[in-house]
Design a protein around this motif. Sequence first.
Motif, PDB file in Angstrom:
ATOM      1  N   THR A   2       0.821  -1.201   0.000  1.00 28.06           N
ATOM      2  CA  THR A   2       0.000   0.000   0.000  1.00 28.06           C
ATOM      3  C   THR A   2       0.859   1.256   0.000  1.00 28.06           C
ATOM      4  OG1 THR A   2      -1.699  -1.170   1.238  1.00 28.06           O
ATOM      5  CG2 THR A   2      -1.793   1.220   1.299  1.00 28.06           C
ATOM      6  N   ASN A   3       0.416   2.279  -0.722  1.00 28.05           N
ATOM      7  CA  ASN A   3       1.056   3.596  -0.659  1.00 28.05           C
ATOM      8  C   ASN A   3       0.454   4.304   0.561  1.00 28.05           C
ATOM      9  OD1 ASN A   3       1.773   6.283  -0.833  1.00 28.05           O
ATOM     10  ND2 ASN A   3       1.623   6.339  -3.055  1.00 28.05           N
ATOM     11  N   TRP A   4       1.151   4.246   1.668  1.00 29.28           N
ATOM     12  CA  TRP A   4       0.605   4.738   2.931  1.00 29.28           C
ATOM     13  C   TRP A   4       0.482   6.248   2.990  1.00 29.28           C
ATOM     14  CZ3 TRP A   4      -2.348   1.714   5.327  1.00 29.28           C
ATOM     15  CH2 TRP A   4      -2.121   0.345   5.305  1.00 29.28           C
ATOM     16  N   LEU A   5       1.234   6.991   2.185  1.00 29.92           N
ATOM     17  CA  LEU A   5       1.063   8.443   2.158  1.00 29.92           C
ATOM     18  C   LEU A   5      -0.292   8.817   1.570  1.00 29.92           C
ATOM     19  CD1 LEU A   5       4.565   9.795   1.116  1.00 29.92           C
ATOM     20  CD2 LEU A   5       3.432  10.037   3.330  1.00 29.92           C
ATOM     21  N   GLU A   6      -0.782   8.023   0.623  1.00 34.39           N
ATOM     22  CA  GLU A   6      -2.058   8.314  -0.029  1.00 34.39           C
ATOM     23  C   GLU A   6      -3.241   7.583   0.599  1.00 34.39           C
ATOM     24  OE1 GLU A   6      -1.657   7.632  -4.214  1.00 34.39           O
ATOM     25  OE2 GLU A   6      -0.002   9.060  -4.391  1.00 34.39           O
ATOM     26  N   ALA A   7      -2.980   6.623   1.450  1.00 36.78           N
ATOM     27  CA  ALA A   7      -4.057   5.825   2.042  1.00 36.78           C
ATOM     28  C   ALA A   7      -4.888   6.651   3.026  1.00 36.78           C
ATOM     29  CB  ALA A   7      -3.461   4.619   2.769  1.00 36.78           C
ATOM     30  N   ASN A   8      -6.183   6.339   3.082  1.00 37.87           N
ATOM     31  CA  ASN A   8      -7.071   6.980   4.047  1.00 37.87           C
ATOM     32  C   ASN A   8      -6.688   6.571   5.467  1.00 37.87           C
ATOM     33  OD1 ASN A   8      -8.708   8.191   2.071  1.00 37.87           O
ATOM     34  ND2 ASN A   8      -9.908   6.323   1.858  1.00 37.87           N
ATOM     35  N   ASP A   9      -6.969   7.455   6.411  1.00 36.39           N
ATOM     36  CA  ASP A   9      -6.685   7.156   7.820  1.00 36.39           C
ATOM     37  C   ASP A   9      -7.431   5.920   8.304  1.00 36.39           C
ATOM     38  OD1 ASP A   9      -4.956   9.288   8.095  1.00 36.39           O
ATOM     39  OD2 ASP A   9      -6.403  10.571   9.134  1.00 36.39           O
ATOM     40  N   SER A  10      -8.579   5.629   7.715  1.00 34.73           N
ATOM     41  CA  SER A  10      -9.397   4.507   8.171  1.00 34.73           C
ATOM     42  C   SER A  10      -9.002   3.169   7.543  1.00 34.73           C
ATOM     43  CB  SER A  10     -10.873   4.792   7.894  1.00 34.73           C
ATOM     44  OG  SER A  10     -11.075   4.951   6.503  1.00 34.73           O
ATOM     45  N   GLU A  11      -8.025   3.193   6.639  1.00 33.40           N
ATOM     46  CA  GLU A  11      -7.607   1.942   6.008  1.00 33.40           C
ATOM     47  C   GLU A  11      -6.890   1.051   7.016  1.00 33.40           C
ATOM     48  OE1 GLU A  11      -5.153   0.336   2.152  1.00 33.40           O
ATOM     49  OE2 GLU A  11      -6.048   2.323   2.126  1.00 33.40           O
ATOM     50  N   PHE A  12      -7.273  -0.213   7.034  1.00 29.75           N
ATOM     51  CA  PHE A  12      -6.639  -1.148   7.954  1.00 29.75           C
ATOM     52  C   PHE A  12      -5.184  -1.387   7.578  1.00 29.75           C
ATOM     53  CE2 PHE A  12     -10.921  -3.224   8.995  1.00 29.75           C
ATOM     54  CZ  PHE A  12     -11.020  -2.558  10.205  1.00 29.75           C
ATOM     55  N   VAL A  13      -4.348  -1.388   8.591  1.00 32.64           N
ATOM     56  CA  VAL A  13      -2.961  -1.824   8.459  1.00 32.64           C
ATOM     57  C   VAL A  13      -2.898  -3.262   8.937  1.00 32.64           C
ATOM     58  CG1 VAL A  13      -0.579  -1.436   9.183  1.00 32.64           C
ATOM     59  CG2 VAL A  13      -2.101   0.524   8.842  1.00 32.64           C
ATOM     60  N   CYS A  14      -3.491  -3.499  10.097  1.00 36.32           N
ATOM     61  CA  CYS A  14      -3.548  -4.839  10.682  1.00 36.32           C
ATOM     62  C   CYS A  14      -4.989  -5.345  10.596  1.00 36.32           C
ATOM     63  CB  CYS A  14      -3.093  -4.799  12.136  1.00 36.32           C
ATOM     64  SG  CYS A  14      -3.260  -6.373  12.995  1.00 36.32           S
ATOM     65  N   TYR A  15      -5.193  -6.337   9.759  1.00 40.31           N
ATOM     66  CA  TYR A  15      -6.537  -6.886   9.559  1.00 40.31           C
ATOM     67  C   TYR A  15      -6.937  -7.849  10.669  1.00 40.31           C
ATOM     68  CZ  TYR A  15      -6.847  -4.738   4.982  1.00 40.31           C
ATOM     69  OH  TYR A  15      -6.910  -3.824   3.963  1.00 40.31           O
ATOM     70  N   CYS A  16      -5.978  -8.520  11.275  1.00 34.91           N
ATOM     71  CA  CYS A  16      -6.297  -9.482  12.340  1.00 34.91           C
ATOM     72  C   CYS A  16      -6.931  -8.795  13.546  1.00 34.91           C
ATOM     73  CB  CYS A  16      -5.039 -10.210  12.809  1.00 34.91           C
ATOM     74  SG  CYS A  16      -4.272 -11.250  11.578  1.00 34.91           S
TER      75      CYS A  16
END
Length: 86
Positions: A2-16
């Motif tokens: 993922t391009n984390w600079l462009e990702a929304n704040d609500s996007e999961f990093v850790c899905y577990c």
Amino acid sequence: MTNWLEANDSEFVCYCIEVDKKTIVDAIKNGNDTLSKIKESTKACTGSSCKELNPSGKCCSKDIKSLIKLYADKDSEEKCSCCCNS
């Protein structure tokens, strides 16, 4: 990855554990600038279902390390101890 600079704040990093980008970034800004500290403060990267829950089929540790690099300008050589040991 993922391009984390462009990702929304609500996007999961850790899905577990369902930890989003904002939670990780806030933790980094509060001094949690290693994988160990992120795991302790947010519980991210402590699950065991990465291959099943994460759309990438991989452990979130590399994404967390990317966020640490972006927001703390610090590299981490720490290994993950959850499901994937990455």
